[in-house]
Structure formats: structure tokens, C-alpha cells
Design an enzyme around this catalytic site. Structure first.
Site, PDB file in Angstrom:
ATOM      1  N   HIS A 104      -1.111  15.026   2.410  1.00 39.92           N
ATOM      2  CA  HIS A 104      -2.389  14.358   2.135  1.00 39.92           C
ATOM      3  C   HIS A 104      -3.514  14.776   3.072  1.00 39.92           C
ATOM      4  O   HIS A 104      -4.677  14.480   2.806  1.00 39.92           O
ATOM      5  CB  HIS A 104      -2.227  12.832   2.077  1.00 39.92           C
ATOM      6  CG  HIS A 104      -2.034  12.147   3.395  1.00 39.92           C
ATOM      7  ND1 HIS A 104      -0.818  12.109   4.047  1.00 39.92           N
ATOM      8  CD2 HIS A 104      -2.898  11.473   4.179  1.00 39.92           C
ATOM      9  CE1 HIS A 104      -0.942  11.429   5.168  1.00 39.92           C
ATOM     10  NE2 HIS A 104      -2.205  11.031   5.282  1.00 39.92           N
ATOM     11  N   ASP A 121       0.656   6.946   4.858  1.00 38.50           N
ATOM     12  CA  ASP A 121       0.518   6.908   6.320  1.00 38.50           C
ATOM     13  C   ASP A 121       1.756   6.368   7.033  1.00 38.50           C
ATOM     14  O   ASP A 121       1.691   6.050   8.220  1.00 38.50           O
ATOM     15  CB  ASP A 121      -0.693   6.051   6.717  1.00 38.50           C
ATOM     16  CG  ASP A 121      -1.991   6.829   6.716  1.00 38.50           C
ATOM     17  OD1 ASP A 121      -1.958   8.079   6.747  1.00 38.50           O
ATOM     18  OD2 ASP A 121      -3.061   6.185   6.702  1.00 38.50           O
ATOM     19  N   LYS A 170       2.740   7.176  10.621  1.00 38.44           N
ATOM     20  CA  LYS A 170       2.026   6.663  11.795  1.00 38.44           C
ATOM     21  C   LYS A 170       2.901   5.755  12.647  1.00 38.44           C
ATOM     22  O   LYS A 170       2.547   5.476  13.793  1.00 38.44           O
ATOM     23  CB  LYS A 170       0.739   5.953  11.381  1.00 38.44           C
ATOM     24  CG  LYS A 170      -0.341   6.937  10.952  1.00 38.44           C
ATOM     25  CD  LYS A 170      -1.641   6.245  10.661  1.00 38.44           C
ATOM     26  CE  LYS A 170      -2.727   7.265  10.315  1.00 38.44           C
ATOM     27  NZ  LYS A 170      -3.983   6.600   9.954  1.00 38.44           N
ATOM     28  N   ASP A 182      -7.978   8.622   0.322  1.00 35.11           N
ATOM     29  CA  ASP A 182      -7.867   8.306   1.744  1.00 35.11           C
ATOM     30  C   ASP A 182      -9.202   8.531   2.449  1.00 35.11           C
ATOM     31  O   ASP A 182      -9.669   7.674   3.211  1.00 35.11           O
ATOM     32  CB  ASP A 182      -6.770   9.181   2.353  1.00 35.11           C
ATOM     33  CG  ASP A 182      -6.442   8.857   3.794  1.00 35.11           C
ATOM     34  OD1 ASP A 182      -6.469   7.678   4.175  1.00 35.11           O
ATOM     35  OD2 ASP A 182      -6.131   9.798   4.546  1.00 35.11           O
TER      36      ASP A 182
END
Length: 194
Positions: free
Chosen positions: A113, A61, A64, A142
Site C-alpha cells: 500500500h 496498517d 504498525k 490511505d
């Protein structure tokens, strides 16, 4: 090895800044990495490939950091425009990791992902085995963590209910064989508690 560790530690520090913004995602990447490594071991990955999976899961991630706080920290559901903004994080993660010489080989985990087994995912719309194995593993880990962890907009889901959702989505969202292995791993022994 020492230089690579510096790259990993730098990227992890950046990744932790994303989680530090939101108490509900604190620890998310570490839990995803733990679940991903368990599934990676069940698949038969070992050595360097398992370590790359672990690092890729920790950094999945990282993109982000490019998502505006108003979207990233919104307490409720995202509207369509906000969701489109959030969907940019896999490519941002790919660009960040691809720019770091020691982490280029895990950039495809961050990028892929959120791809789906049936091709309806993002950002590339990859289908089935065209999605890198490690990214398929991280996608399951996830989703599982998102389901079983309390968030600002929802309560944590019981493990068995989360597993049933993964099972329902096997063959559409997720690689069905990986879901089967993940469920078997989670339902066996101590790992069934989470």
C-alpha cells in the site's frame, strides 16, 4: 467461512490495538476501508474480491504493531532514522497476515500500500501495474484519509484541496486512472462531504 471470520476478527482486534495507542489514528482503518470499497465498486470489483479489499483495507496498517511507540506516537515529524523504522510496517504486516491461513490472500495489500506508480515507493519499489490493484486502491484511500483527518502534527485538510493533491500526484505516486475514478466518486453526491 466461520473459521475465516475468526481469523478476520482476531486480526481486526490486533489492528485496533494499533489505533488505540493514538487518538489521532482512531477510526483510520475504517475510513480507509470505506473509501477503498467506494473506489473498488467504481472499478467494478464485486463479491468476494470487494470483501477481500474491505478486509485488506481494514488491516493495511497491522504491521504498525512492530513499530516502536516512540516512533509511532511521535507528535512531530519523523527524523530519517525514525522514518526508516516506520517504513518497515508494510513488510511486518505482510508477515503477520501471511502467517494467518485465512488472511494470506490479503497480505499483499498490507505489503504494497506504500508502493508508488512510478516505482519510488516502498518496500519493493514496484512500478505501475506490478503493484496489486487492491493495494493501489488502498494507497489512494490511505493518502486521502491522512490528508483529510486531523493528526497530532497537522490540521485536517479540506476535501477539495486533498483531491487536488491526489490529482497532482496521479502518475507519480498513484495510478492515474484510479485517481480519476476516486475524484469523480468523491465529487458526486453525498460522498463529496468526506
Amino acid at each position: 467461512v466461520r473459521v475465516r471470520n475468526v481469523y478476520v476478527e482476531t486480526a481486526l482486534a490486533l489492528s485496533r490495538t494499533v489505533e488505540a495507542k493514538d487518538k489521532y489514528t482512531s477510526g483510520h482503518s475504517q475510513r480507509v476501508a470505506r473509501h477503498a470499497v467506494e473506489l473498488g465498486e467504481a472499478v467494478g470489483l464485486d463479491g468476494e474480491r470487494l470483501e477481500m479489499l474491505r478486509i485488506g483495507a481494514l488491516l493495511h496498517d497491522i504491521g504498525k504493531v512492530a513499530v516502536p511507540d516512540a516512533v509511532l506516537l511521535k507528535p512531530g515529524a519523523l527524523d530519517d532514522a525514525e522514518y526508516e523504522e516506520m517504513k518497515r510496517h508494510p513488510m511486518a504486516g505482510d508477515r503477520i497476515l501471511a502467517a494467518i491461513p485465512g488472511l494470506r490472500d490479503i497480505a499483499d495489500i498490507a505489503r504494497s500500500h506504500h508502493e508508488r506508480w512510478d516505482g519510488a515507493g516502498y518496500p519493493m519499489g514496484a512500478v505501475g501495474d506490478a503493484i496489486p490493484l487492491e493495494a493501489r486502491i488502498v494507497g489512494i484511500a490511505d493518502a486521502y484519509d491522512a490528508l483529510t483527518t486531523k493528526r497530532s502534527y497537522k490540521e485536517a485538510m479540506p476535501v477539495e484541496r486533498a483531491l487536488k493533491i491526489l490529482e497532482k500526484d496521479a502518475g507519480s505516486h498513484f495510478d492515474p486512472e484510479l485517481v480519476r475514478l476516486f475524484m469523480a466518486k468523491k465529487r458526486s453526491g453525498d460522498s463529496y462531504k468526506g
